[in-house]
Write an enzyme that holds these catalytic residues in place. Sequence first.
Site, mmCIF file in Angstrom:
data_model
loop_
_atom_site.group_PDB
_atom_site.id
_atom_site.type_symbol
_atom_site.label_atom_id
_atom_site.label_comp_id
_atom_site.label_asym_id
_atom_site.label_seq_id
_atom_site.Cartn_x
_atom_site.Cartn_y
_atom_site.Cartn_z
ATOM 1 N N PRO A 15 13.968 21.544 -18.678
ATOM 2 C CA PRO A 15 12.532 21.846 -18.576
ATOM 3 C C PRO A 15 11.707 20.718 -19.188
ATOM 4 C CG PRO A 15 13.408 22.856 -20.536
ATOM 5 C CD PRO A 15 14.533 22.038 -19.954
ATOM 6 N N VAL A 27 2.274 -10.567 5.077
ATOM 7 C CA VAL A 27 2.328 -11.869 4.394
ATOM 8 C C VAL A 27 3.415 -12.713 5.038
ATOM 9 C CG1 VAL A 27 2.812 -13.036 2.213
ATOM 10 C CG2 VAL A 27 1.539 -10.892 2.221
ATOM 11 N N LEU A 72 8.892 -0.257 -6.598
ATOM 12 C CA LEU A 72 10.267 -0.591 -6.203
ATOM 13 C C LEU A 72 10.533 -2.080 -6.301
ATOM 14 C CD1 LEU A 72 10.535 1.812 -3.122
ATOM 15 C CD2 LEU A 72 11.513 2.152 -5.393
ATOM 16 N N VAL A 124 9.545 8.260 0.754
ATOM 17 C CA VAL A 124 10.119 9.365 -0.023
ATOM 18 C C VAL A 124 9.534 9.289 -1.435
ATOM 19 C CG1 VAL A 124 12.324 9.913 1.076
ATOM 20 C CG2 VAL A 124 12.139 7.901 -0.377
ATOM 21 N N ILE A 160 8.054 7.151 -9.941
ATOM 22 C CA ILE A 160 6.583 7.144 -10.001
ATOM 23 C C ILE A 160 6.144 7.027 -11.465
ATOM 24 C CG2 ILE A 160 4.504 8.538 -9.535
ATOM 25 C CD1 ILE A 160 5.912 9.497 -6.953
ATOM 26 N N GLY A 192 10.167 5.071 -24.028
ATOM 27 C CA GLY A 192 11.116 5.873 -23.247
ATOM 28 C C GLY A 192 10.496 7.193 -22.857
ATOM 29 N N ALA A 228 2.948 2.761 -5.247
ATOM 30 C CA ALA A 228 2.712 1.800 -6.331
ATOM 31 C C ALA A 228 1.398 1.047 -6.111
ATOM 32 C CB ALA A 228 3.883 0.826 -6.426
ATOM 33 N N LYS A 246 5.757 21.920 -10.962
ATOM 34 C CA LYS A 246 7.170 21.679 -11.289
ATOM 35 C C LYS A 246 7.383 21.934 -12.780
ATOM 36 C CE LYS A 246 10.565 17.987 -11.666
ATOM 37 N NZ LYS A 246 10.799 16.530 -11.625
ATOM 38 N N GLY A 265 0.820 -1.220 0.000
ATOM 39 C CA GLY A 265 0.000 0.000 0.000
ATOM 40 C C GLY A 265 0.848 1.260 0.000
HETATM 41 C C1 LIG Z 1 15.944 8.039 -1.869
HETATM 42 C C2 LIG Z 1 14.745 7.930 -2.740
HETATM 43 C C3 LIG Z 1 14.182 9.077 -3.321
HETATM 44 C C4 LIG Z 1 13.091 8.978 -4.169
HETATM 45 N N1 LIG Z 1 12.593 10.106 -4.780
HETATM 46 C C5 LIG Z 1 11.627 9.971 -5.730
HETATM 47 C C6 LIG Z 1 11.142 11.082 -6.450
HETATM 48 O O1 LIG Z 1 11.486 12.233 -6.201
HETATM 49 N N2 LIG Z 1 10.227 10.852 -7.421
HETATM 50 C C7 LIG Z 1 9.763 9.606 -7.715
HETATM 51 O O2 LIG Z 1 8.980 9.440 -8.663
HETATM 52 N N3 LIG Z 1 10.156 8.554 -6.992
HETATM 53 C C8 LIG Z 1 11.068 8.692 -6.026
HETATM 54 N N4 LIG Z 1 11.477 7.611 -5.307
HETATM 55 C C9 LIG Z 1 10.820 6.334 -5.514
HETATM 56 C C10 LIG Z 1 9.497 6.293 -4.766
HETATM 57 O O3 LIG Z 1 9.715 6.490 -3.393
HETATM 58 C C11 LIG Z 1 8.849 4.930 -4.980
HETATM 59 O O4 LIG Z 1 8.840 4.617 -6.326
HETATM 60 C C12 LIG Z 1 7.426 4.955 -4.530
HETATM 61 O O5 LIG Z 1 7.336 5.417 -3.228
HETATM 62 C C13 LIG Z 1 6.792 3.603 -4.636
HETATM 63 O O6 LIG Z 1 7.209 2.759 -3.637
HETATM 64 P P1 LIG Z 1 6.466 1.361 -3.536
HETATM 65 O O7 LIG Z 1 5.021 1.588 -3.373
HETATM 66 O O8 LIG Z 1 6.916 0.512 -4.669
HETATM 67 O O9 LIG Z 1 7.112 0.724 -2.220
HETATM 68 P P2 LIG Z 1 6.905 1.083 -0.671
HETATM 69 O O10 LIG Z 1 6.596 2.498 -0.452
HETATM 70 O O11 LIG Z 1 8.103 0.516 0.013
HETATM 71 O O12 LIG Z 1 5.630 0.244 -0.242
HETATM 72 C C14 LIG Z 1 5.692 -1.152 -0.038
HETATM 73 C C15 LIG Z 1 4.385 -1.639 0.561
HETATM 74 O O13 LIG Z 1 4.435 -3.058 0.667
HETATM 75 C C16 LIG Z 1 4.031 -3.441 1.960
HETATM 76 N N5 LIG Z 1 4.680 -4.709 2.297
HETATM 77 C C17 LIG Z 1 5.973 -5.081 2.120
HETATM 78 N N6 LIG Z 1 6.183 -6.340 2.566
HETATM 79 C C18 LIG Z 1 4.990 -6.779 3.015
HETATM 80 C C19 LIG Z 1 4.543 -8.000 3.603
HETATM 81 N N7 LIG Z 1 5.369 -9.036 3.825
HETATM 82 N N8 LIG Z 1 3.246 -8.097 3.961
HETATM 83 C C20 LIG Z 1 2.368 -7.062 3.764
HETATM 84 N N9 LIG Z 1 2.743 -5.897 3.212
HETATM 85 C C21 LIG Z 1 4.027 -5.743 2.851
HETATM 86 C C22 LIG Z 1 4.448 -2.281 2.846
HETATM 87 O O14 LIG Z 1 3.714 -2.277 4.045
HETATM 88 C C23 LIG Z 1 4.096 -1.109 1.950
HETATM 89 O O15 LIG Z 1 2.727 -0.816 2.075
HETATM 90 C C24 LIG Z 1 12.527 7.706 -4.417
HETATM 91 C C25 LIG Z 1 13.043 6.574 -3.781
HETATM 92 C C26 LIG Z 1 14.140 6.673 -2.948
HETATM 93 C C27 LIG Z 1 14.676 5.427 -2.292
#
Ligand SMILES: Cc1cc2nc3c(=O)[nH]c(=O)nc-3n(C[C@H](O)[C@H](O)[C@H](O)COP(=O)(O)OP(=O)(O)OC[C@H]3O[C@@H](n4cnc5c(N)ncnc54)[C@H](O)[C@@H]3O)c2cc1C
Length: 503
Positions: A92, A181, A329, A43, A342, A430, A11, A74, A8
Amino acid sequence: MRVCILGGGTAGWMTASALSKKLKNVIKSIVLVESEAIGTVGVGEATLPHIRLFNEALGIDESAFMKKTEATFKLGIEFCDWGRLGDKYIHPFGDFGQKIDGIDLYQHLLKLSRHGDYGVLDNYSFGISAAKNAKFQLPRSGKTSLQQAFGYAYQFDAGLYAKYLRQFSETHGVHRIEGKVVDTQINNDSGNVTSITLDDSQQIDADLFIDCSGFRGVLIEQVLKSGYQDWSNWLPCNRAVAVPCERQKHLPPYTRATARQAGWQWRIPLQHRTGNGHVYWNEFISDDEAAAVLLNNLDGPALGDPKQLFFKTGRRNHFWKNNVVAIGLSAGFLEPLESTSIHLIQEGITNLLELFPHENADPLDVSEYNTRMSLQFERVRDFLLLHYVATKRDDSEMWRYFTNMTLPDSLQQKIDMWLHRGYVQRYEFGAFLPPSWIAVMMGQNLLPKNYDPRVDNSNFDHVKQRSQAMRADIAGAVNNATTHADFLDIFGAASHTELRRAK
Ligand SMILES: Cc1cc2nc3c(=O)[nH]c(=O)nc-3n(C[C@H](O)[C@H](O)[C@H](O)COP(=O)(O)OP(=O)(O)OC[C@H]3O[C@@H](n4cnc5c(N)ncnc54)[C@H](O)[C@@H]3O)c2cc1C
């Protein structure tokens, strides 16, 4: 078809929103499982203009969404100290000026520069000029208007965005389950995941699983062993430290990326605070030093303690394997230099919608999806790497590492063609179109040896007059534009009384 989304974060909730809206008569049920105890990466604040299409497709009201997510507009990214220490340029969204005699303006500028009348590229972009003056307006309609030739994205609080989309998804029938999980059941014949088991013993069955579990890749990697292509030889930064600081009064409508000795630092202005982070290669700087660099280079007092993040750049070998699709991620990570994560989530969702299976995942759809996503990731990788190699910097170990690097063939070819005749090879897939490549290459002084010979067919005085008129047109428009802070207020997007009083 029953769908289970694991995760949650941004993504998970983006995927849930899109599937519940666009496939509501196709999908029987959508369950989203997330664990508050595990939490999200927390983040991710800067985006690309494509996200506007995503929100529009969901029918989201722009000003209401901006207010709820503390968003700012932006217009691009300012890169400081990349080509050489002291250099600055803005990448830009959108083109530079207008074609003259059917030829891109930058080709004419390459010729003009040989005659001392270059007029920096920046002056031909409404987005850059407005960003420098902290101004904003929406693109104007009208094909020939220079005020139409720019795009914009948002800088927002990704946690609030996920919350906003959670509400949207739940209204559209998505069922959220809190839990972790702990086990997975597999069909031995097909290799498909049939169900997941949570820590309270609840079992969730589904036909298709979307793995949005973040860096862990709970299903795609821990269960299905997709494998990871490690790209850290090209993009070696492997850690980040992030901290917000107090908001800036004049709200710059752009992100800043400042190159450092062992990485780079971001600054992302939101309405309620400014996001900051230092991305670095731990081979050449300790965690404590990296945090000190960050804290010594903030625009205001830090709000809280710095948070540490670890990553390895690269991508899964298979984004879609059996009945599991990895989005976010869990699919891979490329450092946030051009705010692409994103966007890659959005690409994953768009491709999944286009290739959504009837009953069982067909190998043809799986293969097409994996091809498209591989290309998306590779092209972003090449574009990011360009920033590190189009430089004269050699003042630290990290910068010297890049001077001796063998580039991916795809990037080498693109650079060679540019140097040869100022031509940017185009791709079918791309995120970044030729103007983006031109902005970075020219911004970092990677200049071609030749310009397009068709430029010599144009009347030189006419070209000078036309380019001067374009510069004047943009300067006048920026002069008349509203400040960014005022625009947020007028647009109904300002979340703060302080902002609403900013006039
Ligand atoms: C340093 C940094 C800077 C960034 N800056 C940007 C930016 O400026 N712009 C941009 O587009 N992107 C940026 N990103 C990327 C962005 O943060 C991610 O792409 C975005 O937040 C999506 O993350 P996610 O949902 O894939 O994973 P997460 O936010 O890690 O969410 C994972 C989810 O899975 C759940 N989960 C995991 N394991 C289990 C389990 N076993 N059981 C139940 N639930 C589980 C967690 O509870 C959570 O809800 C950045 C990333 C980093 C590391």
